[in-house]
Design an enzyme around this catalytic site. Structure first.
Site, PDB file in Angstrom:
ATOM      1  N   LEU A  36      11.558   5.880  -9.126  1.00  0.00           N
ATOM      2  CA  LEU A  36      12.376   6.843  -8.796  1.00  0.00           C
ATOM      3  C   LEU A  36      11.284   8.149  -9.027  1.00  0.00           C
ATOM      4  O   LEU A  36      10.787   8.249 -10.141  1.00  0.00           O
ATOM      5  CB  LEU A  36      13.597   7.247  -9.404  1.00  0.00           C
ATOM      6  CG  LEU A  36      14.563   5.898  -9.374  1.00  0.00           C
ATOM      7  CD1 LEU A  36      15.864   6.403 -10.078  1.00  0.00           C
ATOM      8  CD2 LEU A  36      14.891   5.752  -7.861  1.00  0.00           C
ATOM      9  N   HIS A  37      11.413   9.167  -8.012  1.00  0.00           N
ATOM     10  CA  HIS A  37      10.759  10.332  -8.168  1.00  0.00           C
ATOM     11  C   HIS A  37      11.662  11.421  -7.621  1.00  0.00           C
ATOM     12  O   HIS A  37      12.899  11.251  -7.404  1.00  0.00           O
ATOM     13  CB  HIS A  37       9.356  10.271  -7.259  1.00  0.00           C
ATOM     14  CG  HIS A  37       9.857   9.879  -5.942  1.00  0.00           C
ATOM     15  ND1 HIS A  37      10.241  10.618  -5.085  1.00  0.00           N
ATOM     16  CD2 HIS A  37       9.230   8.731  -5.230  1.00  0.00           C
ATOM     17  CE1 HIS A  37      10.572  10.126  -3.710  1.00  0.00           C
ATOM     18  NE2 HIS A  37       9.987   8.845  -3.888  1.00  0.00           N
ATOM     19  N   GLY A  39      11.845  13.036  -5.187  1.00  0.00           N
ATOM     20  CA  GLY A  39      12.844  12.960  -3.934  1.00  0.00           C
ATOM     21  C   GLY A  39      14.118  12.155  -4.063  1.00  0.00           C
ATOM     22  O   GLY A  39      15.305  12.370  -3.545  1.00  0.00           O
ATOM     23  N   HIS A  40      14.003  11.039  -4.748  1.00  0.00           N
ATOM     24  CA  HIS A  40      15.123  10.326  -5.155  1.00  0.00           C
ATOM     25  C   HIS A  40      16.144  11.253  -6.039  1.00  0.00           C
ATOM     26  O   HIS A  40      17.619  11.206  -5.498  1.00  0.00           O
ATOM     27  CB  HIS A  40      14.966   8.971  -6.024  1.00  0.00           C
ATOM     28  CG  HIS A  40      14.090   8.059  -5.501  1.00  0.00           C
ATOM     29  ND1 HIS A  40      12.817   7.853  -5.826  1.00  0.00           N
ATOM     30  CD2 HIS A  40      14.340   7.156  -4.322  1.00  0.00           C
ATOM     31  CE1 HIS A  40      12.151   7.014  -4.816  1.00  0.00           C
ATOM     32  NE2 HIS A  40      12.999   6.685  -4.234  1.00  0.00           N
ATOM     33  N   SER A 188       6.676   9.960  -2.591  1.00  0.00           N
ATOM     34  CA  SER A 188       6.828   8.441  -2.197  1.00  0.00           C
ATOM     35  C   SER A 188       6.475   7.505  -3.371  1.00  0.00           C
ATOM     36  O   SER A 188       5.566   7.955  -4.116  1.00  0.00           O
ATOM     37  CB  SER A 188       6.010   8.135  -0.969  1.00  0.00           C
ATOM     38  OG  SER A 188       5.850   6.725  -0.888  1.00  0.00           O
TER      39      SER A 188
END
Ligand code: PAF
Length: 283
Positions: A36-37, A39-40, A188
């Site tokens: 997870l980054h 963005g998530h 990503s």
């Protein structure tokens, strides 16, 4: 911060979601493959803003990877993911084992919609069949009111939206904005594969999209001219393996010859051994 409730078994996940629904809570689903980054986490935040019970699924789905792709080396770190989610106030994390979601005799797959054919579908032939199948399975296990996807995987959002419409699945699909690094690189999980010099090169992907937007703003409407300029930006950065650059209709994903405000620029390239995709609305 307490880690969110971790559920491994589909039956338990389904039961907890039904309990939440029966208690009148609006259920939000954020499907992920982990690693997870930000963005998530922005999807989680959107779910938290709209729903009262937020479920994140973490599952590296084998059926959406082709032979020779990165299924085996895809980053997996459940402990780090749970720690990241502890800050996001998630109600439940569903992280099943592969054998639990795909029983040995599993043989039914979703034939993905028409929007799956070109672009990613052409370069990764079974990819959207795997995505559509797992998203359908997840929606059966987690019958959410709203499911959240990132704009970064634009074609995926179109595939999911059309499948949901075609199969009358009672869920609203929300597409959330792409979250970017300081130089514009779309977040990503695969960015972790990039070496420092590749990481620098990868910044050109976003610059090529920015070029499309700038040209549109300057009045250019010819898609071939815009695509040529985008290719120039990539090549100048040393990105030579370009799977596609396309200017497409936002709903059908058919290529357009004249670009309009809602046209979407799609790009897929290889930087070293890493394949990157990105997109933007041009207008
Ligand atoms: O976008 C992803 O991470 C995956 O394709 C998804 C939607 C979780 C399905 O495996």
């Amino acid at each position: 911060l307490a880690n969110p409730l971790l559920v491994r078994a589909a039956n338990e996940a389904r039961q907890r979601v039904w309990e939440a629904r029966l208690a009148g809570r609006k259920v939000g689903l954020v499907p992920t493959m982990g690693a997870l980054h930000a963005g998530h986490l922005s999807l989680v935040q959107a779910a938290r803003g709209e729903c009262d019970f937020t479920v994140v699924t973490i599952f590296v789905n084998p059926t959406q990877f082709g032979p020779g792709e990165d299924f085996h080396r895809y980053p997996r770190d459940l402990a780090a993911d749970l720690a990241a989610l502890a800050r996001g106030h998630v109600d439940m994390v569903f992280a099943p084992a592969v054998d639990d979601l795909y029983r040995v005799r599993h043989s039914t797959f979703v034939e993905p919609p028409r929007v799956a054919r070109a672009w990613e579908g052409a370069f990764r032939p079974q990819h959207f069949r795997g995505v559509a199948t797992i998203v359908l399975k997840l929606l059966h296990i987690i019958p959410a009111d709203v499911a959240f996807f990132g704009h970064k995987d634009y074609q995926q959002t179109c595939v999911v939206r059309d499948m949901v419409d075609d199969f009358d699945i009672p869920v609203t699909i929300r597409t959330c904005p792409t979250i970017r690094e300081a130089d514009g690189l779309a977040m990503s999980s695969r960015n972790a594969y990039l070496s420092p010099s590749e990481r620098e090169q990868a910044g050109a992907v976003h610059r090529s999209l920015a070029e499309a937007v700038a040209m549109f703003e300057a009045g250019e409407r010819d898609s071939a001219t815009i695509a040529r300029a985008m290719r120039g930006v990539l090549m100048q950065a040393g990105i030579v393996r370009i799977d596609y650059i396309a200017l497409v209709d936002p709903l059908t994903l058919d290529e357009v010859s004249r670009v309009g405000v809602d046209s979407v620029a799609l790009v897929a390239v290889h930087v070293g051994a890493t394949r990157l995709i990105d997109n933007t609305q041009v207008g």
